[in-house]
Write an enzyme that holds these catalytic residues in place. Structure first.
Site, short mmCIF file in Angstrom:
data_model
loop_
_atom_site.label_atom_id
_atom_site.label_comp_id
_atom_site.label_asym_id
_atom_site.label_seq_id
_atom_site.Cartn_x
_atom_site.Cartn_y
_atom_site.Cartn_z
N CYS A 188 0.85 -1.19 0.00
CA CYS A 188 0.00 0.00 0.00
C CYS A 188 0.88 1.23 0.00
O CYS A 188 1.48 1.58 1.03
CB CYS A 188 -0.93 0.00 1.20
SG CYS A 188 -2.02 1.46 1.16
N GLY A 189 0.96 1.91 -1.13
CA GLY A 189 1.81 3.09 -1.24
C GLY A 189 1.30 4.28 -0.46
O GLY A 189 2.08 5.01 0.16
N HIS A 190 -0.02 4.50 -0.50
CA HIS A 190 -0.54 5.66 0.23
C HIS A 190 -0.28 5.49 1.73
O HIS A 190 -0.01 6.46 2.45
CB HIS A 190 -2.03 5.88 -0.07
CG HIS A 190 -2.98 5.28 0.90
ND1 HIS A 190 -3.50 4.00 0.75
CD2 HIS A 190 -3.52 5.74 2.06
CE1 HIS A 190 -4.31 3.72 1.75
NE2 HIS A 190 -4.35 4.77 2.57
N ASP A 231 -9.93 3.78 -4.41
CA ASP A 231 -8.84 4.55 -3.81
C ASP A 231 -9.05 6.03 -4.13
O ASP A 231 -9.17 6.42 -5.29
CB ASP A 231 -7.50 4.07 -4.38
CG ASP A 231 -6.31 4.51 -3.55
OD1 ASP A 231 -6.36 5.62 -2.98
OD2 ASP A 231 -5.32 3.77 -3.49
N GLY A 240 -0.45 4.44 -4.61
CA GLY A 240 1.01 4.34 -4.68
C GLY A 240 1.51 3.10 -5.37
O GLY A 240 2.39 3.16 -6.24
N SER A 241 0.97 1.92 -5.01
CA SER A 241 1.38 0.70 -5.70
C SER A 241 0.83 0.68 -7.12
O SER A 241 1.42 0.06 -8.02
CB SER A 241 0.93 -0.53 -4.92
OG SER A 241 -0.47 -0.55 -4.74
#
Length: 333
Positions: free
Chosen positions: A88-90, A249, A254-255
């Site tokens: 999870c990028g965020h 989202d 991010g991913s």
């Protein structure tokens, strides 16, 4: 009475509920084993914190656990409306600030402090802007990202034949241009959610994914609907990521933008060091660029640098009374 304590953040409008109290120690030698333990014995806690009345259909959370990679500062287990995710990028962009602010990283440095976060997909190296008083923007380097398959034709019920690429950015996504659904940017989020969800559901029945490290990482997480602007440009590129059980989202994901950069790099549409700006459905923006080509199993892969800002929104203390059956969690959609 059960009690849970959290810190609330968001990145680009996408929520992050950081769980600080309420879970017992999680059994498992690795982070993936810990997730299996949680799936088997702790689903009630995930539902209590992600679902209504404390959360909502598109809620997102993270539980910090001891890492099993020695160089990691913390381990992170991500959760959502369907279960648990591999990356999870965020969340990483928000957690970078949180980890520095909480003193988990000792002796923070100016102007940036390095934070190593073990995600289920692997070690993610992040850098947090820090002036000695306040944390700020965060950037991270992805795990190796790669284009798994391209130009897959799929007949999606209600939408006809579309062509997708499957790309990995810590999680596997189908990438598809919005125009393939005969929609444009005026389409409602619900219509995009439905189209992307139908695409994910169809692909899951037909597509066999593999991952160089673990079969636990080899599943389709969602579909990212894009504006089709894959050729490198300084113009902003728009997308909406629909993941898990049709969760939308709010950020650019991010991913997801990592997976888009991997797709574009493999298709020779972008070069090492070229930065792109991606916009999500709330008009929030991340930047991302390929920084290094690597070999990952049988794949030619790329490390992607993603940058963005996470913000605090508050703290919470949640309780559950023993006779409150509805309060254990429900979803309306």
């Amino acid at each position: 009475m059960d009690e849970f304590v959290t810190t609330e953040m968001h990145t680009g409008g996408e929520p992050l509920r950081i769980i600080e109290k309420g879970y017992p120690d999680i059994h498992g030698a690795t982070i993936l084993e810990k997730i299996q333990t949680m799936k088997k014995t702790m689903e009630d806690k995930r539902k209590l914190l992600m679902f209504e009345p404390r959360g909502h259909y598109d809620m997102y959370g993270v539980l910090l656990v001891p890492p099993d990679i020695p160089s990691a500062d913390v381990g992170a287990i991500f959760m959502h409306n369907q279960g648990y995710s591999t990356m999870c990028g965020h969340a990483v962009l928000a957690l970078g600030r949180y980890i520095v602010d909480k003193g988990i990283v000792k002796d923070p440095t100016i102007p940036e402090t390095k934070v190593n976060i073990q995600c289920p997909c692997g070690l993610v190296e992040s850098y947090v802007k820090y002036d000695g008083k306040k944390t700020g923007a965060v950037r991270f380097f992805s795990v190796p990202a790669f284009l798994f398959a391209k130009d897959i034709s799929v007949d999606v019920p209600g939408y006809g034949k579309i062509t997708v690429d499957i790309s990995y950015g810590g999680a596997f996504y189908a990438l598809v241009a919005l125009s393939q659904y005969n929609m444009d940017r005026s389409a409602t989020i619900q219509k995009i959610r439905d189209a992307a969800g139908a695409t994910t559901d169809t692909l899951k029945k037909q597509l066999k994914l593999t991952h160089p490290d673990s079969e636990d990482l080899a599943f389709l997480y969602g579909t990212i609907v894009t504006d089709g602007k894959d050729q490198y440009s300084e113009d902003v590129s728009w997308n909406v990521c629909v993941f898990a059980e049709r969760e939308v989202d709010r950020s650019p994901c991010g991913s997801g933008v990592t997976a888009r950069i991997a797709q574009q790099y493999t298709r020779n549409l972008i070069k090492i060091g070229q930065t792109r700006t991606f916009e999500g459905p709330t008009s929030s923006r991340f930047t991302a660029k390929p920084v290094k080509e690597v070999t990952y199993g049988d794949y030619s892969a790329v490390i992607v640098e993603v940058s963005g800002n996470g913000y605090y929104t508050g703290t919470s203390k949640f309780t559950l009374e023993a006779d409150d059956k509805i309060g254990r969690g429900f979803l309306l959609n």
